[in-house]
Design an enzyme around this catalytic site. Structure first.
Site, short mmCIF file in Angstrom:
data_model
loop_
_atom_site.label_atom_id
_atom_site.label_comp_id
_atom_site.label_asym_id
_atom_site.label_seq_id
_atom_site.Cartn_x
_atom_site.Cartn_y
_atom_site.Cartn_z
N GLU A 179 -4.46 -3.55 -4.14
CA GLU A 179 -4.27 -2.82 -2.88
C GLU A 179 -4.56 -1.32 -3.04
O GLU A 179 -3.71 -0.46 -2.76
CB GLU A 179 -2.84 -3.02 -2.36
CG GLU A 179 -2.60 -4.43 -1.84
CD GLU A 179 -1.21 -4.64 -1.26
OE1 GLU A 179 -0.33 -3.84 -1.56
OE2 GLU A 179 -1.03 -5.61 -0.52
N GLU A 380 -2.93 -12.66 -1.56
CA GLU A 380 -1.51 -12.50 -1.24
C GLU A 380 -1.30 -12.86 0.22
O GLU A 380 -2.06 -12.40 1.08
CB GLU A 380 -1.02 -11.07 -1.45
CG GLU A 380 -0.86 -10.67 -2.88
CD GLU A 380 -0.19 -9.31 -3.04
OE1 GLU A 380 0.65 -8.95 -2.18
OE2 GLU A 380 -0.51 -8.62 -4.00
C1 BG6 Z 1 1.87 -6.48 -1.60
C2 BG6 Z 1 1.96 -6.10 -3.06
O1 BG6 Z 1 1.61 -5.38 -0.83
O2 BG6 Z 1 2.99 -6.96 -0.99
C3 BG6 Z 1 3.03 -6.84 -3.83
O3 BG6 Z 1 0.73 -6.22 -3.71
C4 BG6 Z 1 4.26 -6.95 -2.98
O4 BG6 Z 1 3.25 -6.18 -5.05
C5 BG6 Z 1 3.91 -7.74 -1.74
O5 BG6 Z 1 5.36 -7.51 -3.63
C6 BG6 Z 1 5.06 -8.05 -0.83
O6 BG6 Z 1 5.74 -6.87 -0.55
P1 BG6 Z 1 7.29 -6.73 -0.77
O7 BG6 Z 1 7.55 -5.31 -0.54
O8 BG6 Z 1 7.94 -7.62 0.22
O9 BG6 Z 1 7.58 -7.14 -2.17
#
Ligand code: BG6
Length: 482
Positions: A179, A380
């Site tokens: 990201e 993701e």
């Molecule tokens: C993404 C990241 O933006 O979101 C992860 O690459 C992150 O590292 C994921 O964990 C989910 O976000 P969060 O803040 O709910 O853990």
């Protein structure tokens, strides 16, 4: 005759993680302190704080993660049970170069990843490795202000070439920076510009200077391009991708001012970094934005050539939500992991205010495919939720199944639209520490981990309902989503 949507053969189904959020073992076997190690825990209302003093009275959730460092064999066995074809993970830079500045790597750190990759391969799981996922050595922040400094490129190359040399025969798919566009978000970084992430509130004395932010991202572009060039020259069989956050910013009304604003925000937030990675040059819209806002990016002669020569082989992105934009300042806003926006009245949001929009994923995939015509991967996507085991001890996460079902359905539609999609790794396939809040309570996994924010818990792993559901999805190559 209508097309029956289906995923291609060999589709890479799996899950995604990051070293600093699950490994724990933050100071063992020579590992150095990373930026993630100096951030305290928070929650949806309490921002995480950067405290490099490592105050023993404060809680630093990434220190212990979920102890994957010691449990990886059992955890990978559970992923194999679900039928994972791929596992996205990252390497902790500080396990290999504890301060980032050593001449020689830490053999114990390399040996750990040898064991993890061997274990994955033994289960027939293809590793997908992020070289830098929000965790540069803190020493580089202290000394150089992180990526603001050009010197970081050389230190990064020492690390990146070391892991490519060591693991090129075990890992085919690599991503350079996680990201990378998040480094440009207000509140998304710190003195280490572009390496911390997830801050949703004000932070102690952190400057927000756009010239510094864009320079830091530029240095990462150069580092990424040099990594691609090195990998292509030495190991032509490897595939190197980029990774950006993708958040559709719909126009809230059809007022042409809103439409134009949406286009500009889409360019700056979503496309600028992938345009540079994929096309190999700074687009005109960003040059104009720099000029209009007195932003000076420190570049060096030869950078343009490097960016053109170091374009990626495939494009990946994270997708969690969509937002709206409008020129009307009175409209209600909503949250997001870094970039908030105007509320969309047609969408519901998670407990953390992230608007749930499965169709936005189909839209995103079509947009990305049209723009780049490169293999795509959603690396993701997932739903953070307060999971509670039922009386039978099992987490019945029908809400997560529903979220994933709807998103996978839309990916399948995108494939039928002609999009070249190669894989999907659900975020946080095993519960881990949240990046934005530092909570364990914000759970994403198919695998429940009995650990809690107050430090209690046995660390035991158990299968949620979604575990069995995802196994079926993979077995049927995405045709059975019931
Ligand atoms: C993404 C990241 O933006 O979101 C992860 O690459 C992150 O590292 C994921 O964990 C989910 O976000 P969060 O803040 O709910 O853990």
């Amino acid at each position: 005759m209508s097309v029956t949507p289906a995923f291609p053969q060999g589709f890479l189904w799996g899950g995604a993680t990051a070293a600093n959020q699950l490994e724990g073992a933050w100071d063992v076997e020579g590992k150095g302190v990373s930026v993630a190690d100096v951030v305290t825990g928070g929650d949806v209302n309490t921002p995480r704080l950067i405290d490099p003093s490592l105050d023993p009275d404060k809680y630093y959730p990434n220190h212990d993660g979920i102890d994957f460092y010691h449990t990886y064999e059992d955890d990978i066995a559970l992923m194999a049970e679900m039928g994972f074809k791929t596992f996205r993970m990252s390497i902790a830079w500080t396990r290999i170069f504890p301060t980032g500045m050593e001449d020689e790597p830490n053999e114990a750190g390399l040996a750990f990843y040898d064991r993890v990759f061997d274990c994955l391969r033994a289960h027939g799981i293809e590793p997908l490795v992020t070289i830098s996922h929000y965790e540069m050595p803190y020493a580089l922040v202290d000394k150089l202000n992180g990526w603001e400094s050009r010197e970081c490129i050389d230190y990064f190359m020492r690390y990146a070439t070391c892991v490519l040399d060591r693991f090129h025969d075990k890992v085919t798919y690599w991503l350079t920076f996680n990201e990378i566009n998040c480094g440009l978000a207000r509140g998304g970084a710190s003195t280490s510009t572009g390496t911390f992430k997830g801050y949703t509130g004000p932070r102690t004395g952190l400057p927000f200077d756009l010239s510094v932010r864009y320079t830091a991202v530029h240095n990462q572009f150069v580092a990424s391009a040099k990594t691609v060039i090195y990998a292509h020259a030495h190991y032509p069989e490897l595939k190197i991708g980029d990774m950006c956050i993708y958040i559709p910013y719909y126009y809230r009304t059809c007022d042409p001012d809103d439409v134009l604003l949406s286009q500009q925000v889409m360019q700056r937030v979503n496309y600028f970094t992938s345009d540079v990675h994929v096309r190999g040059y700074y687009p005109g819209y960003i040059k104009r934005y720099f000029a209009d806002n007195d932003i000076t990016v420190r570049m060096e002669p030869g950078d343009d050539e490097l960016l053109r020569a170091g374009t990626v082989d495939f494009c990946t992105f994270s997708y969690y939500m969509s937002n709206c934009v409008s020129c009307d300042p009175t409209l209600e806003t909503t949250g997001g992991n870094l970039f908030g926006g105007v509320k969309n009245p047609y969408l519901k949001a998670s407990d953390w205010g992230w608007q749930i929009d499965p169709k936005g994923l189909r839209w995103a995939l079509n947009e990305m495919w049209d723009r780049y015509q490169k293999p795509l991967m959603v690396v993701e996507n997932g739903m953070g939720a307060f999971d509670k085991p039922g009386e039978d001890g099992v987490v019945h996460d029908d809400y997560r199944i529903e979220y994933l079902r709807q998103h996978i359905e839309q990916m399948r539609e995108a494939v039928a639209d002609g999009v070249g999609l190669m894989g999907y790794t659900m975020w946080g396939c095993i519960d881990l520490v949240s990046a934005s809040t530092g909570e364990m309570a914000k759970r994403y996994g198919f695998i429940y981990v009995d650990e809690h924010d107050d430090g209690t818990g046995t660390g035991a792993r158990s299968r949620k309902d979604s575990f069995h559901w995802y196994k079926k999805v993979i077995e049927s190559n995405g045709s059975d989503l019931s």
